[in-house]
Design an enzyme around this catalytic site. Sequence first.
Site, mmCIF file in Angstrom:
data_model
loop_
_atom_site.group_PDB
_atom_site.id
_atom_site.type_symbol
_atom_site.label_atom_id
_atom_site.label_comp_id
_atom_site.label_asym_id
_atom_site.label_seq_id
_atom_site.Cartn_x
_atom_site.Cartn_y
_atom_site.Cartn_z
ATOM 1 N N PRO A 24 48.220 27.248 46.745
ATOM 2 C CA PRO A 24 48.200 27.486 45.231
ATOM 3 C C PRO A 24 49.400 28.109 44.636
ATOM 4 O O PRO A 24 50.211 28.618 45.253
ATOM 5 C CB PRO A 24 46.983 28.199 44.934
ATOM 6 C CG PRO A 24 46.317 28.377 46.430
ATOM 7 C CD PRO A 24 47.418 28.341 47.175
ATOM 8 N N GLU A 39 25.170 38.986 27.212
ATOM 9 C CA GLU A 39 26.140 39.526 28.156
ATOM 10 C C GLU A 39 24.970 40.539 28.991
ATOM 11 O O GLU A 39 25.040 40.463 30.255
ATOM 12 C CB GLU A 39 27.341 40.569 27.965
ATOM 13 C CG GLU A 39 28.448 39.966 27.102
ATOM 14 C CD GLU A 39 29.001 38.479 27.980
ATOM 15 O OE1 GLU A 39 28.923 38.795 29.326
ATOM 16 O OE2 GLU A 39 29.319 37.276 27.259
ATOM 17 N N GLY A 79 53.548 32.997 46.126
ATOM 18 C CA GLY A 79 54.700 33.564 46.721
ATOM 19 C C GLY A 79 55.528 32.386 47.750
ATOM 20 O O GLY A 79 56.176 33.012 48.637
ATOM 21 N N LYS A 80 55.188 31.199 47.556
ATOM 22 C CA LYS A 80 55.988 30.203 48.402
ATOM 23 C C LYS A 80 57.529 30.484 48.183
ATOM 24 O O LYS A 80 58.186 30.682 49.210
ATOM 25 C CB LYS A 80 55.566 28.833 48.234
ATOM 26 C CG LYS A 80 54.033 28.812 48.472
ATOM 27 C CD LYS A 80 53.659 27.360 48.090
ATOM 28 C CE LYS A 80 53.930 26.975 46.566
ATOM 29 N NZ LYS A 80 52.708 27.452 45.692
HETATM 30 P P1 ADP Z 1 54.960 29.921 44.110
HETATM 31 O O1 ADP Z 1 54.070 29.869 45.187
HETATM 32 O O2 ADP Z 1 54.338 29.221 42.779
HETATM 33 O O3 ADP Z 1 56.233 29.702 44.566
HETATM 34 P P2 ADP Z 1 56.262 32.442 43.462
HETATM 35 O O4 ADP Z 1 56.881 32.516 44.995
HETATM 36 O O5 ADP Z 1 57.409 31.991 42.525
HETATM 37 O O6 ADP Z 1 55.226 31.473 43.448
HETATM 38 O O7 ADP Z 1 55.705 33.917 43.274
HETATM 39 C C1 ADP Z 1 55.830 34.186 41.866
HETATM 40 C C2 ADP Z 1 56.035 35.606 41.730
HETATM 41 O O8 ADP Z 1 54.768 36.310 42.147
HETATM 42 C C3 ADP Z 1 56.930 36.257 42.679
HETATM 43 O O9 ADP Z 1 58.345 36.346 42.015
HETATM 44 C C4 ADP Z 1 56.328 37.508 42.795
HETATM 45 O O10 ADP Z 1 56.727 38.508 41.955
HETATM 46 C C5 ADP Z 1 54.923 37.452 42.621
HETATM 47 N N1 ADP Z 1 54.418 37.533 44.157
HETATM 48 C C6 ADP Z 1 53.768 36.196 44.517
HETATM 49 N N2 ADP Z 1 53.151 36.532 45.953
HETATM 50 C C7 ADP Z 1 53.689 37.632 46.201
HETATM 51 C C8 ADP Z 1 53.335 38.428 47.489
HETATM 52 N N3 ADP Z 1 52.845 38.036 48.396
HETATM 53 N N4 ADP Z 1 54.215 39.696 47.434
HETATM 54 C C9 ADP Z 1 54.765 40.033 46.570
HETATM 55 N N5 ADP Z 1 54.890 39.329 45.266
HETATM 56 C C10 ADP Z 1 54.397 38.195 45.042
HETATM 57 ZN ZN ZN Z 2 27.638 33.854 29.125
#
Ligand code: ADP
Ligand code: ZN
Length: 612
Positions: A210, A431, A214-215
């Site tokens: 998704p 709520e 962090g891809k």
């Molecule tokens: P995508 O999977 O959409 O490519 P990104 O790699 O661009 O996502 O992640 C966006 C930001 O979220 C990163 O720059 C980082 O700051 C944070 N992030 C996401 N996953 C991690 C993780 N496993 N550890 C640390 N930071 C994370």
């Molecule tokens: Zn509700």
Amino acid sequence: MQEMKSPKKPLIYYCLIGLTLYLLLNIFFFPNVLRRTVQEVGYDTFMDMTENGEIGTVEIESNQILFTDKDNTTYYKTGIIDDPNLVERLYNSGAEFSSDIVEQVSPVAYVLISYVLPIVIFVVIGRILTKSMRKRMNDGANPMNSMMFGQRGSNAKVYVKSSDGIKFSDVAGEDEAKDLLREIVDFLHNPQAYKEMGASCPKGALLSGPPGTGKTLLAKAVAGEANVPFFSISGSEFVEMFVGMGASKVRDLFRQASEKAPCIVFIDEIDAIGKKRNGQYGGNDEREQTLNQLLTEMDGFDATKGVVILAATNQPDSLDPALLRPGRFDRRIPVDLPDLKGREEILEVHGKKIKLADNVDFSVIARMASGASGAELANIVNEAALRAVRRKSSVTTQEDLMESVETVIAGYQKKNRLLSDKEKLIVSYHEIGHALVAAKQSNSAPVQKITIIPRTSGALGYTMQVEEQEHFLMNRTEMENKIATLAGGRAAEEMIFGEITTGASNDIEQATRLARAMITRYGMSDEFDMVALETVTNQYLGGDTSLACSAETQTKIDEKVVALVKQEHQKARQILEENKDKLHELAKYLYDHETITGEEFMQILEAQEERE
Ligand code: ADP
Ligand code: ZN
Ligand code: MG
């Protein structure tokens, strides 16, 4: 990480081009610079010189007469006068007739202009062209080249390792993904060991998961860990207006990569080009050609050379099957939403960047932010720090973090949007209705916090439910209870006010989706048993479903969904009726305080029970 700048064009080229232009301008606009100065004289002088035999060469033009003296050193010109015997007299005086006196510029300049200059110009242009062609092959992007051919190279960015580069340690959680990628890094560092074993490195690895998990970050970490060149390009950069351009970019990219091998090529958001070809008339020709080129290039690669192709996508299902077969992206690395431990680690990684108070406990925050992606967690930490700055505090506290969880998950607090008293009362009951039903069903998660401060996201009230442990499996009772909890808000409104409001729309949506999923996807209805009536088409992006059954069955499904929701609504109603006093008391507390924490909630609930 540093981006390597493409080298500047040598200054000498600009000098040569400038010089050529300067010479050309001179020839066309200031001819006299190169030509002999011509002295204008009266016709009488011409006549005298003719009489005295002092004329060397003469040229009679339609509007003037040009002539020189006997030694051909001085040039003269004079106007034309009707003079029938002129030619005869000139002939008698011994003058030579010529047709291009004026063109007789100085001999050196003449040779320069007519022979040397054109050659120089052609040589210079030719050299610029070949040079730029060669450069285009080497590094793709070249302004000169793009100007001349109207296209560019692969414009992949080349990253080189630098001390501040992202490392695996900057990526929290995602241990399996990191292990798989580490192997690739290891291969690139030490191909010999693999060669001796006879093993070949996977050609490509596909990171799928998704958004915000962090891809891209993982790929950058690979670049930071591996001591090899790293080409990064986004799939959308291949998409061009003209058919064939994308394919040529792919060729360029792979040519560069094979020159720099061992190296890593990272194609982000590969679904932009890698979508399934549908084979229909009027398909996207450009995209398909680009994809075909990519497939061809990946096949043509010598695996032992050490070019590894990484790609990232959040729609792995939509990718062309040809891309995923062994030999291409044969390794698929799932990058999933972080679990509780993962969330805590991510919060810690990002927490290191800000000043934290001693009372900060990330495990609580991680619990609250169930289902948040890495990007959202990073955002939560940053929001908390911003909030601390606004408070003019020097450290970020646990309260800041908790508040920012709500900000990020539920939208900003809308301080200026006031509820009328009546509305506030309704929202309070609504709520508390949710919370009470949840608390009274033993299997439902207890409530962490309820607030009736409106958020910009549109939710009027907000019940934050925290699950004690991470749930991966939900049993039938739990799902039913969840529906009952969702119905609790509306049930309370009905009971207390005898009137229903629009406030339950989101609850209704969620309850319906759950009930539907129970019947169509989880096989939790008696009639349909284990038959899938719906298929999930887009697992990571929203999870759209499409029906896979006959129209009659659809009708039945609808009936069953309605019956299930009705049943749970009734159950919620009953629970509230049984606990009407508590409902009143809790709602009053929430109405007065606008917020109630889980502990306060339980205190009130239990205190009452003792009294009874
Ligand atoms: P995508 O999977 O959409 O490519 P990104 O790699 O661009 O996502 O992640 C966006 C930001 O979220 C990163 O720059 C980082 O700051 C944070 N992030 C996401 N996953 C991690 C993780 N496993 N550890 C640390 N930071 C994370
Ligand atoms: Zn509700
Ligand atoms: Mg990304």
